[in-house]
Design a protein around this motif. Structure first.
Motif, short mmCIF file in Angstrom:
data_model
loop_
_atom_site.label_atom_id
_atom_site.label_comp_id
_atom_site.label_asym_id
_atom_site.label_seq_id
_atom_site.Cartn_x
_atom_site.Cartn_y
_atom_site.Cartn_z
N GLN A 226 -8.21 1.67 -3.62
CA GLN A 226 -6.81 1.44 -3.92
C GLN A 226 -6.22 2.66 -4.62
OE1 GLN A 226 -4.80 -1.18 -3.24
NE2 GLN A 226 -6.41 -2.22 -2.11
N GLN B 125 -2.72 3.69 -6.95
CA GLN B 125 -1.56 3.17 -7.67
C GLN B 125 -0.42 4.19 -7.56
OE1 GLN B 125 -4.80 3.14 -9.38
NE2 GLN B 125 -4.95 1.20 -8.28
N TYR C 73 -4.60 9.83 2.07
CA TYR C 73 -3.59 8.89 2.52
C TYR C 73 -2.40 9.59 3.17
CZ TYR C 73 -5.79 5.32 -0.45
OH TYR C 73 -6.66 4.43 -1.01
N ASP D 122 -3.81 3.89 4.35
CA ASP D 122 -5.21 4.29 4.31
C ASP D 122 -5.65 4.90 5.64
OD1 ASP D 122 -8.35 2.63 3.40
OD2 ASP D 122 -7.72 4.73 3.39
N SER E 64 -0.58 -0.14 2.85
CA SER E 64 -1.31 -1.12 2.05
C SER E 64 -1.02 -1.03 0.56
CB SER E 64 -2.81 -0.95 2.27
OG SER E 64 -3.20 0.39 2.02
N ASN E 65 -0.44 0.06 0.11
CA ASN E 65 -0.19 0.25 -1.32
C ASN E 65 1.28 0.63 -1.51
OD1 ASN E 65 -3.14 0.38 -2.59
ND2 ASN E 65 -3.17 1.49 -0.67
N TRP E 66 1.91 -0.01 -2.49
CA TRP E 66 3.33 0.18 -2.73
C TRP E 66 3.61 0.41 -4.21
CZ3 TRP E 66 7.01 0.11 1.18
CH2 TRP E 66 6.54 -0.28 2.44
#
Length: 124
Positions: free
Chosen positions: A1, A3, A32, A100, A112-114
């Motif tokens: 993950q 951030q 990414y 990813d 997938s990450n915000w």
């Protein structure tokens, strides 16, 4: 993950400029592909721009072509969105997102990450 934290939003008059930043922590930022999206009240989240893992490939949405520029500095774990000639229609919450994969995408569901978002308001 990974951030993500956005910054740089604010209030600007039409025709003005802002630069948004997105700083990443956690997993290796350079792994990414990244993107910027925006969401105005009552509207769906809209693709703005995307950049590949290396920064070599970029793509802008039709509504911002010629006005916005996406870039990244992997050494600083940071992505940028330079916004010029802003219009009232650009008013929205702007989100950065990480995918990813190394290649870019324009699709919301492929990220997938915000981040939490930063408000941009353009007055006429």
């Amino acid at each position: 993950q990974v951030q993500l934290v956005e910054s740089g939003g604010g209030l600007v008059q039409a025709g003005g400029s802002l630069r948004l930043s997105c700083t990443a922590s956690g997993r290796t930022f350079s792994s990414y592909a990244m993107g910027w999206f925006r969401q105005a009240p009552g509207k769906e989240r809209e693709f703005v721009a995307a950049i590949s893992w290396s920064g070599t490939n970029t793509y802008n949405g039709n509504s911002v072509k010629g006005r916005f520029t996406i870039s990244r500095d992997n050494a600083k774990n940071t992505m940028y969105l330079q916004m010029n000639n802003l219009e009232p229609e650009d008013t929205a919450v702007y989100y950065c997102a990480a995918r990813d994969r190394r290649l870019i995408s324009t699709r919301v569901n492929e990220y997938s990450n915000w981040g939490q978002g930063t408000q941009v308001t353009v007055s006429s």
